[in-house]
Motif scaffolding. Structure first.
Motif, PDB file in Angstrom:
ATOM      1  N   ASP A  44      41.376  42.912  17.637  1.00  0.00           N
ATOM      2  CA  ASP A  44      42.786  42.515  17.702  1.00  0.00           C
ATOM      3  C   ASP A  44      43.735  43.704  17.630  1.00  0.00           C
ATOM      4  O   ASP A  44      44.856  43.646  18.148  1.00  0.00           O
TER       5      ASP A  44
ATOM      6  N   ALA B   4      49.303  29.045  11.725  1.00  0.00           N
ATOM      7  CA  ALA B   4      49.842  30.396  11.796  1.00  0.00           C
ATOM      8  C   ALA B   4      51.296  30.433  12.269  1.00  0.00           C
ATOM      9  O   ALA B   4      51.909  31.506  12.295  1.00  0.00           O
TER      10      ALA B   4
ATOM     11  N   HIS C  80      49.941  40.152  11.776  1.00  0.00           N
ATOM     12  CA  HIS C  80      50.407  38.856  12.278  1.00  0.00           C
ATOM     13  C   HIS C  80      51.853  38.575  11.877  1.00  0.00           C
ATOM     14  O   HIS C  80      52.529  37.762  12.526  1.00  0.00           O
TER      15      HIS C  80
ATOM     16  N   LYS D 274      53.546  40.516  14.544  1.00  0.00           N
ATOM     17  CA  LYS D 274      52.942  40.168  15.839  1.00  0.00           C
ATOM     18  C   LYS D 274      52.701  41.387  16.726  1.00  0.00           C
ATOM     19  O   LYS D 274      52.874  41.338  17.939  1.00  0.00           O
TER      20      LYS D 274
END
Length: 240
Positions: A72, A194, A130, A133
């Motif tokens: 990721d 999320a 996250h 982002k």
């Protein structure tokens, strides 16, 4: 531990014992979004570290033998997506193969293939934040003591350059097999949890229009792998 996972840990450990002490043992665990590959990768990494700690009590517990590296961190940033020829499509398709920096991932794998020496320095790799982002640079340290590196991601077993070249450098390539229906259910729950989608309907559209489209490419364009791992829907291995 799941019997299937235990077998994989045993296999990885046995093969690790056979490599020279100046080499690393690299494992790539691929699969479609929602397959459970992240959970599996973390379980395998933790189990390998636990085994090493038991067999080598002389090594400080703060120095584990295995490191976990999710793919990721190699997402293109939102700024990079905006600079692509079709920024609207790039943002909408974030998670597709072309929205990752595959060349940088290959460079990492090549660096980890270099023999270990007393001068070997830590290698810093990005994670994914996250909250903002976007990738977070230099957030994961792969230390010289990390002689096993477990990678996971959608494209670590993709038969397309530069992913193909990175996959060829792995000692083991495992692929997590899951039904698209099961993956969709997991993705809907994940996207809502999320905050990626406001409700299950929006999450379902995202899964159908992006995640599972990517999933078909991942399944149909897979390199040869050493293991196909069946994802199970149970308490020990429920979500990615």
């Amino acid at each position: 531990m799941d019997e299937q996972v235990q077998r994989l840990v045993d296999k990885a450990w046995d093969q690790f014992q056979k490599i020279p002490e100046d080499h690393r043992f690299l494992i790539a665990i691929g699969g479609i979004p929602g397959s459970g590959k992240t959970t599996l990768s973390q379980m395998v990494t933790q189990a390998l570290n636990a085994r090493h700690a038991i067999l080598h009590p002389e090594v400080p517990k703060a120095v584990p033998v295995a490191a976990f590296v999710p793919m990721d961190g190699y997402h293109l940033t939102r700024a990079q997506l905006s600079a692509l020829p079709d920024p609207a499509n790039a943002h909408a398709r974030r998670g597709a193969e072309f929205t990752f920096d595959g060349a940088a991932f290959l460079t990492l794998v090549q660096a980890l293939r270099a023999p270990l020496t007393p001068a070997t320095a830590p290698i810093l790799v990005p994670s994914f934040d996250h909250a903002v982002k976007d990738p977070k640079a230099d957030d994961i340290a792969i230390l010289p003591e990390h002689r096993i590196v477990v990678f996971e991601g959608n494209y670590v077993c993709l038969d397309k350059e530069p992913w193909r070249a990175a996959a060829a450098l792995m000692d083991q390539r495992w692929f997590v097999d899951v039904g698209f229906g099961v993956a969709r259910e997991r993705l809907v729950r994940r996207h809502v949890r999320a905050g990626i989608a406001g409700d299950a309907e929006e999450a379902g559209r995202r899964a159908d229009e992006n995640d599972l489209v990517n999933g078909r490419e991942i399944v149909e364009g897979r390199v040869d792998v050493h293991e196909v791992v069946v994802s199970r829907e149970d308490e020990g291995w429920r979500h990615e």
